[in-house]
Design a protein around this motif. Structure first.
Motif, short mmCIF file in Angstrom:
data_model
loop_
_atom_site.label_atom_id
_atom_site.label_comp_id
_atom_site.label_asym_id
_atom_site.label_seq_id
_atom_site.Cartn_x
_atom_site.Cartn_y
_atom_site.Cartn_z
N GLU A 127 11.87 -60.25 -11.39
CA GLU A 127 12.32 -61.53 -12.33
C GLU A 127 13.53 -60.42 -13.88
O GLU A 127 14.35 -61.33 -13.59
CB GLU A 127 11.89 -61.89 -13.12
CG GLU A 127 10.92 -61.24 -14.61
CD GLU A 127 10.11 -60.68 -13.54
OE1 GLU A 127 8.84 -60.38 -14.58
OE2 GLU A 127 8.93 -60.46 -12.34
N GLU A 141 18.76 -63.45 -7.03
CA GLU A 141 17.38 -63.80 -7.02
C GLU A 141 17.11 -63.77 -5.10
O GLU A 141 16.27 -63.41 -4.53
CB GLU A 141 16.23 -65.13 -7.21
CG GLU A 141 16.69 -65.12 -8.11
CD GLU A 141 15.59 -66.22 -9.75
OE1 GLU A 141 15.82 -67.75 -8.74
OE2 GLU A 141 15.62 -66.38 -10.71
N ARG A 161 7.92 -66.33 -10.26
CA ARG A 161 9.16 -65.52 -10.91
C ARG A 161 9.98 -65.47 -10.21
O ARG A 161 11.18 -65.93 -11.49
CB ARG A 161 8.36 -64.00 -11.33
CG ARG A 161 7.64 -63.77 -12.02
CD ARG A 161 7.22 -61.89 -12.14
NE ARG A 161 5.40 -62.05 -11.96
CZ ARG A 161 4.72 -60.55 -11.54
NH1 ARG A 161 4.86 -60.11 -11.18
NH2 ARG A 161 3.63 -61.22 -12.39
N LEU A 162 10.05 -66.08 -9.21
CA LEU A 162 11.02 -66.80 -8.70
C LEU A 162 11.49 -68.17 -8.07
O LEU A 162 11.58 -68.12 -7.27
CB LEU A 162 12.15 -65.75 -7.93
CG LEU A 162 12.06 -64.10 -7.83
CD1 LEU A 162 12.43 -62.88 -6.83
CD2 LEU A 162 12.57 -63.71 -9.30
#
Length: 367
Positions: free
Chosen positions: A221, A242, A276-277
């Motif tokens: 991240e 991302e 986290r994404l």
């Protein structure tokens, strides 16, 4: 006796074998008795001249003797460091190995950067027969004498890029522990790992693949611009969205003959990144779920367990995939050693012992 030895060392001509034999005996005598520093330096200088001789036997004898002298007068031997490093590149394998051992004993905190740079330059072009020994020595030197954590990370990463097939698993694990414990370098480490993996994706060996995939899973991240803190001095910028992060994991999984261990690390990385994404959760879930039918039992097991967590326990998944806590490096090393020793004591085969160490790594999400 001191005066006689000094006269012999100063006046004997070393252009012929007879003269070299006399000089060698004089050097041996000087080293075998307690002499003043100046005479000892003269003896070391004679050995330094031997290193420039075209006769392999004379050079080998010189390296052998210098290896004994270095414990007595390191500074005198250090003056011939450049010549010794050149011997590491010699065509004769016995001279290369002896010179490498001598270089290893000459390294300290003051010259580690210069010597490592020279050895890495040679690592890139040396023959495959010599690469395992040279790689192991460079990795040990970096781990022992690294002046700072950033240089440590950069240097081991360069070793993995140039000779990844010869980097031992414990070196990769120790690097992961190092990165885990240095909070202010998390962003830097993942940017360097991502860049190296992106640049060498088709040629990267298991050591680089597993270390980079672990870093991306742990700190991915921080890769998009502005999320990983300011760039360090001299650090090149990294452009990664991302979507790019997930794409590189997918590309790793498409590598032919990918090892089971690397595939497991990539699956764990994808699982961690689901928390986290957020924009890439669907793609990450697909990476995890597509291995539910894998013929590899451990890969299938991970895929099924992770898929179940994502489907039925989304409320606790973020807590389960939090960043690794700081690790006690000494204790971690003892635990790994203890695992192998316990397996050996129980009469386990080497494969079983290795599996035990791998299991310890699994608990830490290291592989």
């Amino acid at each position: 006796m001191t005066d006689i030895l000094a006269q012999v060392a100063a006046n004997i001509e070393g252009s012929r074998n007879a003269g070299n034999a006399i000089l060698y005996e004089a050097v041996g005598t000087i080293m075998g008795i307690e002499t003043i520093g100046g005479l000892r330096v003269m003896a070391v200088n004679i050995l330094g001249r031997f290193l420039a001789n075209r006769d392999n036997n004379i050079r080998y004898v010189a390296l052998n003797t210098l290896a004994k002298v270095v414990a007595v007068d390191t500074q005198a031997v250090q003056r011939h460091r450049a010549t010794i490093v050149e011997c590491v590149k010699d065509a004769d394998v016995s001279i290369r190995r002896r010179a490498l051992e001598l270089v290893y004993s000459l390294v300290n905190e003051n010259n580690i950067k210069n010597l490592t740079r020279e050895l890495l330059d040679y690592l890139a072009v040396c023959d495959s027969e010599f690469k395992p020994d040279l790689t192991a020595k460079i990795a040990l030197l970096i781990q022992r004498y690294a002046p700072d954590k950033r240089w440590h990370i950069d240097s081991l990463l360069q070793v993995m890029v140039q000779a990844g097939a010869h980097v031992k698993e414990e070196v990769v694990r120790s690097l992961i522990v190092l990165i885990t414990n240095v909070d202010d370098l998390h962003g830097y480490a993942v940017r360097r790992m991502y860049s190296a993996l992106h640049q060498h994706l088709q040629t990267a060996e298991a050591s680089l693949l597993s270390a980079a995939a672990w870093c991306i899973g742990e700190f991915g991240e921080m890769l998009p611009q502005g999320r990983g803190g300011a760039l360090l001095e001299g650090e090149p910028p990294v452009s990664a969205s991302e979507a790019d992060i997930v794409s590189i994991l997918e590309a790793v999984l498409k590598r032919p003959k990918l090892s089971v261990a690397v595939r497991e690390v990539v699956l764990t990385a994808a699982m961690k990144l689901t928390a986290r994404l957020p924009s890439q959760v669907t793609r990450l879930r697909n990476i995890v779920e597509r291995h539910k039918g894998s013929v590899l039992l451990e890969v299938q097991s991970r895929s099924c367990e992770y898929s179940r967590l994502l489907a039925q326990h989304t409320d606790i998944t973020p807590q389960l995939v939090e960043h690794m806590p700081a690790l006690d490096e000494a204790e971690y090393s003892r635990n790994l050693a203890g695992t192998g020793a316990a397996a050996a004591a129980a009469g386990a085969s080497p494969t079983t012992a290795a599996g035990g160490a791998a299991a310890a790594g699994d608990l830490l999400a290291l592989g």
